[in-house]
Design an enzyme around this catalytic site. Structure first.
Site, PDB file in Angstrom:
ATOM      1  NE  ARG A  51      -3.101  -0.575   3.129  1.00 48.14           N
ATOM      2  CZ  ARG A  51      -4.101  -0.679   3.993  1.00 48.14           C
ATOM      3  NH1 ARG A  51      -5.336  -0.734   3.555  1.00 48.14           N
ATOM      4  NH2 ARG A  51      -3.868  -0.743   5.263  1.00 48.14           N
ATOM      5  CE  LYS A 156       7.011 -19.318  13.116  1.00 43.92           C
ATOM      6  NZ  LYS A 156       7.718 -18.205  13.756  1.00 43.92           N
ATOM      7  CG  ASP A 185       9.832 -24.493   9.833  1.00 45.52           C
ATOM      8  OD1 ASP A 185      10.935 -23.949   9.985  1.00 45.52           O
ATOM      9  OD2 ASP A 185       9.211 -25.021  10.762  1.00 45.52           O
ATOM     10  CG  HIS A 186      13.498 -19.536   8.735  1.00 49.24           C
ATOM     11  ND1 HIS A 186      12.598 -19.293   9.733  1.00 49.24           N
ATOM     12  CD2 HIS A 186      14.710 -19.332   9.284  1.00 49.24           C
ATOM     13  CE1 HIS A 186      13.251 -18.949  10.841  1.00 49.24           C
ATOM     14  NE2 HIS A 186      14.534 -18.964  10.592  1.00 49.24           N
ATOM     15  CE  LYS A 190      17.733 -21.662  10.745  1.00 50.06           C
ATOM     16  NZ  LYS A 190      18.353 -20.365  10.877  1.00 50.06           N
ATOM     17  CD  GLU A 224      15.440 -16.484  18.780  1.00 46.69           C
ATOM     18  OE1 GLU A 224      15.682 -15.719  17.845  1.00 46.69           O
ATOM     19  OE2 GLU A 224      14.299 -16.711  19.209  1.00 46.69           O
ATOM     20  CG  ASP A 243       8.091 -17.197  17.575  1.00 47.08           C
ATOM     21  OD1 ASP A 243       7.650 -16.878  16.446  1.00 47.08           O
ATOM     22  OD2 ASP A 243       9.193 -16.805  18.011  1.00 47.08           O
ATOM     23  CG  HIS A 248      11.387 -22.719  13.627  1.00 50.72           C
ATOM     24  ND1 HIS A 248      10.912 -22.665  12.336  1.00 50.72           N
ATOM     25  CD2 HIS A 248      11.356 -21.444  14.078  1.00 50.72           C
ATOM     26  CE1 HIS A 248      10.618 -21.412  12.034  1.00 50.72           C
ATOM     27  NE2 HIS A 248      10.866 -20.647  13.067  1.00 50.72           N
ATOM     28  CE  LYS A 348      11.894 -14.510  20.565  1.00 55.34           C
ATOM     29  NZ  LYS A 348      12.441 -14.472  19.191  1.00 55.34           N
ATOM     30  CE  LYS A 353      21.547 -16.568  16.130  1.00 55.14           C
ATOM     31  NZ  LYS A 353      20.191 -17.098  16.205  1.00 55.14           N
TER      32      LYS A 353
HETATM   33  C1  BG6 Z   1      11.199 -17.061  13.699  1.00 55.98           C
HETATM   34  C2  BG6 Z   1      10.582 -16.608  14.984  1.00 55.98           C
HETATM   35  O1  BG6 Z   1      10.378 -17.992  13.053  1.00 55.98           O
HETATM   36  O2  BG6 Z   1      12.451 -17.647  13.971  1.00 55.98           O
HETATM   37  C3  BG6 Z   1      11.485 -15.644  15.705  1.00 55.98           C
HETATM   38  O3  BG6 Z   1       9.337 -15.984  14.718  1.00 55.98           O
HETATM   39  C4  BG6 Z   1      12.854 -16.240  15.889  1.00 55.98           C
HETATM   40  O4  BG6 Z   1      10.946 -15.263  16.967  1.00 55.98           O
HETATM   41  C5  BG6 Z   1      13.378 -16.775  14.573  1.00 55.98           C
HETATM   42  O5  BG6 Z   1      13.706 -15.221  16.372  1.00 55.98           O
HETATM   43  C6  BG6 Z   1      14.663 -17.543  14.782  1.00 55.98           C
HETATM   44  O6  BG6 Z   1      15.205 -17.854  13.532  1.00 55.98           O
HETATM   45  P1  BG6 Z   1      16.757 -18.111  13.377  1.00 55.98           P
HETATM   46  O7  BG6 Z   1      16.914 -18.518  11.955  1.00 55.98           O
HETATM   47  O8  BG6 Z   1      17.446 -16.829  13.719  1.00 55.98           O
HETATM   48  O9  BG6 Z   1      17.083 -19.188  14.356  1.00 55.98           O
END
Ligand code: BG6
Length: 502
Positions: A51, A156, A185-186, A190, A224, A243, A248, A348, A353
């Site tokens: 938009r 997602k 689902d990213h 990986k 994280e 989340d 994941h 979190k 990490k």
């Molecule tokens: C996302 C979550 O799907 O994955 C986030 O919504 C999270 O909260 C993130 O920080 C983590 O992804 P990665 O690839 O940094 O482990």
């Protein structure tokens, strides 16, 4: 630079939410890197939809800023110049049915110019509540019924619970065939996650011991060091379980626990994964307190910086019951895994990490060494480090050099960075290329998403029925609430983390 030999067919990518964060941080950088690596189709167009008013030039500048900040390769002048010629912006209100006809015109124009029938991809990088309406309006376009060349990508969160996920699946399946729907689902894109399949099924060594006879327990940690950042509004509707665990972490669990696939056919792989989810022992609501732990971060210090408590974050309720940490213990009821506990945790503002999977083997059946040799004796352990370190370590006992028989655990380490050149593609590169190629192996099928929800629903329901009384219950820069330690310590284990690099 040039890697590719077979490129995907001519493609037009419409990105809903084109002016948004996901496109700037992840999607365009991914497409740009694919372009540099020569993986993009000979003919392609990327059309950002949104938009916000942008000219094509302003839009490209906005994307270039994203490349400079977030891409693994920065905007090299020539490459960016060439790539950005393929990018345009279309201002549109996704709620307006008329606007969709403009997309038909755009497709016609490109096809006429290129002289080919193009693959059309709709990428929905939008808030989840907009997905049903956009999908329905896309369904009004006749050419979306072309099941071979039209695809829709859905980010997602896929649903908010089992019921809403089912409703969304029904809605999408009424418009598109399942083969046209790519639920992202990213984590599945990986490199280190994909390598789990190679480790397990390209080597004869591991599979014979990959079962309850040799494995004592499994752990998955996705920790994280960031808080919820500026996503408080989203996170209030989500929490750590929705989340990270429902998607994941359960996907990682599937990769570790699935049976050997017969082939790499998308449905074969997905069948095997869904079998795992369906075999996870349901936790009754009454048992949730024994099997799951939740936490929420307090204010405190994170690597020398003062940070706010979750309840003080922007767009977060000051009495929020939402968890920023979740841990759980699962069992898989099948022949391979009966009785092997699988512990998972995510949070979190954790101390480190790290995303790691640790597979702890059973103790040796007989111990012939003298007592004093055994002081530091540890069972074998295979640790798959997904990120940020990318390595696989096998722990075994070695004899310490010297005249006495002293044993100590050592690691045999395979490191991606040492073995390869350290230029692994980002998850979104892999996944976007898969969509253009029409390969759905690394995407979630409808039944898989629903099976994932079924696993976490008892925990969600029990937690919602009993608001937490001890929140906030962990300090930033820690490993979460004490109860999470107790969850695993009750079984005689402790959570595994990698040594922090100085
Ligand atoms: C996302 C979550 O799907 O994955 C986030 O919504 C999270 O909260 C993130 O920080 C983590 O992804 P990665 O690839 O940094 O482990």
């Amino acid at each position: 630079m040039s890697e590719s030999t077979i490129k995907p067919p001519a493609s037009i990518l419409f990105i809903f939410g084109g002016s948004g964060d996901l496109n700037q941080r992840k999607l365009t950088p991914a497409l740009y890197n694919l372009f540099i690596d020569n993986w993009m189709p000979e003919k392609f167009a990327v059309i950002g939809l949104g938009r916000t008013a942008y000219s094509d030039d302003k839009f490209r500048t906005h994307l270039l800023e994203g490349i400079q900040e977030f891409s693994r390769r920065k905007g090299e002048e020539k490459a960016w110049g060439d790539f950005s010629q393929h990018v345009q912006y279309l201002q549109m209100d996704a709620g307006d049915p008329e606007a969709y006809h403009t997309m038909t015109e755009v497709v016609k124009q490109y096809e006429a110019e290129w002289g080919v029938h193009a693959t059309v991809i709709f990428y929905l990088a939008v808030a989840p509540q907009l997905v049903p309406d956009i999908a329905t309006k896309l369904g009004g376009l006749k050419w979306c019924k072309d099941t071979q060349t039209v695809r829709i990508v859905v980010e997602k969160p896929f649903g908010h619970d089992l019921k809403s996920a089912r409703e969304l699946n029904n809605l999408l399946n009424n418009i598109f065939t399942e083969d046209q729907i790519y639920r992202i689902d990213h984590y599945l894109g990986k490199e280190t996650v994909q390598n789990i399949l190679a480790l397990r099924f390209a080597n004869a060594l591991f599979e014979p011991i990959w079962n309850r006879n040799y494995i004592d327990h499994i752990q998955i940690t996705a920790a994280e060091t960031v808080g919820v950042e500026d996503r408080g509004g989203y996170y209030e509707q989500s929490g750590a379980l929705r989340d990270m665990v429902q998607n994941h972490i359960l996907q990682l669990l599937c990769m570790i626990a699935m049976e050997a696939p017969v082939s790499f056919d998308a449905n074969e792989i997905r069948n095997k994964k869904t079998d795992v989810l369906n075999a996870i022992r349901p936790i009754s609501r009454e048992q949730v307190h024994e099997y799951a732990v939740r936490g929420q971060y307090n204010s405190g210090w994170m690597k020398g910086n003062k940070v706010k408590a979750y309840r003080e974050e922007k767009n977060v309720d000051s009495k929020s019951p939402v968890e920023t940490f979740a841990a759980a213990k699962f069992f898989i009821d099948n022949w391979r895994w009966q009785g092997v506990p699988i512990y998972v945790r995510t949070g979190k503002f954790m101390h480190q990490k790290t995303t790691i999977i640790s597979i702890e083997f059973k103790q040796a059946p007989h111990y012939a060494f003298p007592q004093e040799a055994a002081e530091t004796w540890r069972p074998n352990r295979l640790t798959i480090s997904i990120q940020p370190e990318m390595d696989i370590r096998l722990r075994f006992q070695a004899k310490r050099p010297g005249q006495s028989m002293q044993l100590n655990p050592v690691d045999m380490i395979f490191s991606y960075k040492d073995a390869y050149d350290g230029h692994e593609p980002e998850a979104y590169e892999t996944l976007l290329l898969d969509v253009m190629e029409g390969n759905a192996t690394q995407f979630m099928r409808a039944d898989q998403v629903e099976a994932g929800w079924k696993v976490v629903m008892p925990i969600i329901e029990a937690w919602e029925a009993r608001p937490p009384v001890d929140f906030p219950n962990y300090a930033p820069d820690s490993w979460g609430p004490e109860d999470a330690e107790a969850l695993i310590a009750r079984d005689g284990h402790n959570w595994v983390s990698l040594p922090v690099k100085s």
